[in-house]
Write an enzyme that holds these catalytic residues in place. Structure first.
Site, PDB file in Angstrom:
ATOM      1  N   GLU A  90       0.808  -1.208   0.000  1.00  0.00           N
ATOM      2  CA  GLU A  90       0.000   0.000   0.000  1.00  0.00           C
ATOM      3  C   GLU A  90       0.847   1.266   0.000  1.00  0.00           C
ATOM      4  O   GLU A  90       1.941   1.309   0.547  1.00  0.00           O
ATOM      5  CB  GLU A  90      -0.916  -0.001   1.218  1.00  0.00           C
ATOM      6  N   CYS A 103       3.441   8.231   1.501  1.00  0.00           N
ATOM      7  CA  CYS A 103       3.924   7.205   2.424  1.00  0.00           C
ATOM      8  C   CYS A 103       4.069   5.911   1.634  1.00  0.00           C
ATOM      9  O   CYS A 103       3.093   5.398   1.096  1.00  0.00           O
ATOM     10  CB  CYS A 103       2.909   7.062   3.553  1.00  0.00           C
ATOM     11  N   CYS A 110       6.242  -7.873   6.910  1.00  0.00           N
ATOM     12  CA  CYS A 110       7.428  -7.492   7.682  1.00  0.00           C
ATOM     13  C   CYS A 110       7.758  -8.619   8.643  1.00  0.00           C
ATOM     14  O   CYS A 110       6.866  -9.242   9.209  1.00  0.00           O
ATOM     15  CB  CYS A 110       7.168  -6.195   8.448  1.00  0.00           C
ATOM     16  N   CYS A 114       6.462  -6.487  15.478  1.00  0.00           N
ATOM     17  CA  CYS A 114       6.037  -5.573  16.538  1.00  0.00           C
ATOM     18  C   CYS A 114       4.582  -5.925  16.858  1.00  0.00           C
ATOM     19  O   CYS A 114       3.778  -6.140  15.945  1.00  0.00           O
ATOM     20  CB  CYS A 114       6.156  -4.125  16.087  1.00  0.00           C
ATOM     21  N   CYS A 117       1.362  -3.930  15.403  1.00  0.00           N
ATOM     22  CA  CYS A 117       1.389  -3.553  13.982  1.00  0.00           C
ATOM     23  C   CYS A 117       0.774  -4.656  13.127  1.00  0.00           C
ATOM     24  O   CYS A 117       1.196  -5.816  13.209  1.00  0.00           O
ATOM     25  CB  CYS A 117       2.836  -3.298  13.563  1.00  0.00           C
ATOM     26  N   GLU A 170      10.024  -3.095   6.896  1.00  0.00           N
ATOM     27  CA  GLU A 170      11.137  -2.435   7.587  1.00  0.00           C
ATOM     28  C   GLU A 170      12.187  -2.092   6.514  1.00  0.00           C
ATOM     29  O   GLU A 170      12.881  -2.974   6.015  1.00  0.00           O
ATOM     30  CB  GLU A 170      11.710  -3.387   8.655  1.00  0.00           C
ATOM     31  N   ASN A 300      -3.841   2.832  15.984  1.00  0.00           N
ATOM     32  CA  ASN A 300      -4.963   2.495  15.107  1.00  0.00           C
ATOM     33  C   ASN A 300      -5.305   1.031  15.286  1.00  0.00           C
ATOM     34  O   ASN A 300      -4.510   0.169  14.932  1.00  0.00           O
ATOM     35  CB  ASN A 300      -4.583   2.756  13.643  1.00  0.00           C
ATOM     36  N   CYS A 343      -1.896   4.934   9.969  1.00  0.00           N
ATOM     37  CA  CYS A 343      -0.713   4.119  10.265  1.00  0.00           C
ATOM     38  C   CYS A 343      -1.097   2.756  10.800  1.00  0.00           C
ATOM     39  O   CYS A 343      -1.962   2.652  11.661  1.00  0.00           O
ATOM     40  CB  CYS A 343       0.134   4.757  11.346  1.00  0.00           C
TER      41      CYS A 343
HETATM   42  N1  SAH Z   1       9.046  -0.596   9.799  1.00  0.00           N
HETATM   43  C1  SAH Z   1       9.235   0.777   9.935  1.00  0.00           C
HETATM   44  C2  SAH Z   1       8.357   1.621   9.045  1.00  0.00           C
HETATM   45  C3  SAH Z   1       6.931   1.179   8.874  1.00  0.00           C
HETATM   46  S1  SAH Z   1       5.870   1.337  10.233  1.00  0.00           S
HETATM   47  C4  SAH Z   1       9.076   1.178  11.388  1.00  0.00           C
HETATM   48  O1  SAH Z   1       8.654   0.369  12.200  1.00  0.00           O
HETATM   49  O2  SAH Z   1       9.428   2.316  11.700  1.00  0.00           O
HETATM   50  C5  SAH Z   1       5.534   3.075  10.303  1.00  0.00           C
HETATM   51  C6  SAH Z   1       5.088   3.558  11.669  1.00  0.00           C
HETATM   52  O3  SAH Z   1       3.742   3.129  11.981  1.00  0.00           O
HETATM   53  C7  SAH Z   1       5.969   3.013  12.777  1.00  0.00           C
HETATM   54  O4  SAH Z   1       6.304   3.997  13.702  1.00  0.00           O
HETATM   55  C8  SAH Z   1       5.076   1.976  13.384  1.00  0.00           C
HETATM   56  O5  SAH Z   1       5.480   1.635  14.669  1.00  0.00           O
HETATM   57  C9  SAH Z   1       3.727   2.623  13.296  1.00  0.00           C
HETATM   58  N2  SAH Z   1       2.607   1.703  13.516  1.00  0.00           N
HETATM   59  C10 SAH Z   1       2.558   0.386  13.258  1.00  0.00           C
HETATM   60  N3  SAH Z   1       1.367  -0.128  13.603  1.00  0.00           N
HETATM   61  C11 SAH Z   1       0.627   0.890  14.079  1.00  0.00           C
HETATM   62  C12 SAH Z   1      -0.715   1.005  14.580  1.00  0.00           C
HETATM   63  N4  SAH Z   1      -1.525  -0.046  14.619  1.00  0.00           N
HETATM   64  N5  SAH Z   1      -1.138   2.215  14.973  1.00  0.00           N
HETATM   65  C13 SAH Z   1      -0.327   3.291  14.902  1.00  0.00           C
HETATM   66  N6  SAH Z   1       0.925   3.252  14.424  1.00  0.00           N
HETATM   67  C14 SAH Z   1       1.408   2.067  14.024  1.00  0.00           C
HETATM   68 FE1  SF4 Z   2       7.663  -4.095  10.835  1.00  0.00          FE
HETATM   69 FE2  SF4 Z   2       7.587  -1.476  11.390  1.00  0.00          FE
HETATM   70 FE3  SF4 Z   2       5.400  -3.021  11.711  1.00  0.00          FE
HETATM   71 FE4  SF4 Z   2       7.465  -3.295  13.359  1.00  0.00          FE
HETATM   72  S1  SF4 Z   2       6.160  -1.462  13.135  1.00  0.00           S
HETATM   73  S2  SF4 Z   2       6.320  -4.967  12.402  1.00  0.00           S
HETATM   74  S3  SF4 Z   2       9.181  -2.933  11.982  1.00  0.00           S
HETATM   75  S4  SF4 Z   2       6.410  -2.552   9.777  1.00  0.00           S
END
Ligand code: SAH
Ligand code: SF4
Length: 363
Positions: A90, A103, A110, A114, A117, A170, A300, A343
């Site tokens: 996306e 974005c 990934c 985390c 996420c 990532e 989110n 996000c």
């Molecule tokens: N992998 C990289 C970039 C993609 S994630 C990273 O982790 O930085 C982009 C951002 O969205 C990151 O800060 C991530 O932690 C955040 N993110 C992931 N899941 C989310 C959620 N459910 N709600 C809000 N932010 C989230």
């Molecule tokens: Fe991967 Fe970033 Fe999501 Fe963590 S927050 S699982 S590094 S996309």
């Protein structure tokens, strides 16, 4: 068949040498492809006909195909691209008064898991190629230029002024392709974006952060999300490999070479997990030696996430504690809510999205 989007200026110049073409022809091609969004060599009218024929036989301009295209009521636009895997990737465009931010994604899924996420929950499928990464910009640019409110813009007026690598994946685990794509974004003959306006977001892969500072320093955002190792080990598991003291030290080193004199720390607000006043104070101590700004991201939710977003008052009070300590702290506005473009919502169920496309027919 070589995909022109895989080649930077140097590589393209070399590629066309075999047809006896001069370096300025590489610049002509790049201008057609990136400035005018042209993918048909026959229509690149200032190239010699025989050269166009040669290109037709040996090269192509190939981008992922659009599966879904949604326009939100707030102007946010989201595309789902088919990259030949079960899950698409996306790309989201967020218009603001003085800038337009794209974005983009770097991987399908990934591997870093985390816990909050949805991309992490999906698991890892594959790295995107540099053409697929830069192709997101190419397609977004072309599609936005067709949008009613941008139709009258000239080709040298930018719609996309900023790029953030905050979509799926990532970026630093797809280092080679990401850096290649970043270099193209910065290259004057390609997109010519300012280093300050291209941001890479990472969960904190220390050796790759150091390498990026040498190879291609752009603005850096770190997904911090916790003020101590104990909690971060749990919600950002890569922390077990690169704990906070190492991460903070790498941020300080990065700043010495970075286009901006600060790092942005992203901090997702999870109710009852990382949002207490004590944790805000712990965070202040943690980052005290790193010139930084903090971006609080309201969580989110997605199905079965097991987390809730912190209450608005709690986010505000967390922000106040940081601000009182002199740290510039913003709360990220949620955009594109009605199209799941916020996000961490970048996966969702395709079936669900189909309904949404019917509502906002754009493809
Ligand atoms: N992998 C990289 C970039 C993609 S994630 C990273 O982790 O930085 C982009 C951002 O969205 C990151 O800060 C991530 O932690 C955040 N993110 C992931 N899941 C989310 C959620 N459910 N709600 C809000 N932010 C989230
Ligand atoms: Fe991967 Fe970033 Fe999501 Fe963590 S927050 S699982 S590094 S996309």
């Amino acid at each position: 068949m070589i995909n022109i989007l895989e080649l930077n200026t140097k590589e393209l110049t070399k590629f066309i040498e075999k047809f006896g073409a001069k370096p300025y022809s590489a610049r002509q091609i790049l201008k057609w492809v990136y400035k005018f969004g042209q993918n048909d060599f026959n229509l690149m009218t200032d190239l010699a006909k025989s050269f166009r024929e040669n290109l037709n036989h040996s090269a192509k301009v190939e981008v992922p195909t659009i599966q879904l295209d949604h326009l939100s009521f707030d102007g946010t636009r989201k595309w789902l691209f088919d990259v030949g895997t079960q899950n698409g990737i996306e790309t989201v465009f967020i218009p603001e008064e003085n800038r337009g931010t794209l974005c983009i994604s770097s991987q399908v899924g990934c591997a870093l898991e985390c816990t909050f996420c949805s991309t992490g929950r999906q698991g890892f499928n594959r790295n995107l190629t540099s053409a697929e990464i830069i192709g997101q910009l190419w397609l977004a640019n072309n599609k936005l230029r067709e949008q009613e409110n941008y139709k009258s813009l000239k080709n040298d007026e930018r719609i996309i002024t900023n790029v953030v690598m905050m979509g799926m994946g990532e970026p630093l685990t797809n280092y080679k392709h990401v850096v290649h794509a970043l270099e193209m974004m910065l290259d004057d003959t390609v997109y010519g974006l300012s280093r300050r306006k291209v941001t890479l977001s990472t969960s904190g892969l220390v050796p790759a952060i150091d390498k990026l500072s040498l190879d291609c320093p752009v603005s850096l955002a770190i997904s911090l999300h916790a003020p101590n190792d104990q909690l971060r080990n749990e919600i950002v598991p890569v922390n077990k490999k690169y704990p906070l003291d190492k991460l903070m030290a790498s941020c300080s080193r990065y700043i010495e070479r970075a286009p901006r004199d600060f790092v942005t720390f992203e901090y997702v607000m999870l109710e009852g997990i990382n949002d207490s006043d004590e944790q805000a104070k712990e965070l202040i101590k943690l980052i005290k030696d790193v010139p930084s700004k903090i971006n609080l991201i309201p969580f989110n939710p997605f199905p079965k996430s097991g987390y809730k977003c912190s209450k608005k008052v709690v986010i505000k009070s967390f922000q106040k504690i940081l601000m009182d300590a002199g740290i510039i702290t913003t709360i990220r506005k949620t955009r594109g809510d009605d199209i799941d473009a916020a996000c961490g919502q970048l996966v969702g169920q395709v079936k669900d999205k189909t309904k949404r496309t019917q509502r906002l027919q754009l493809v």
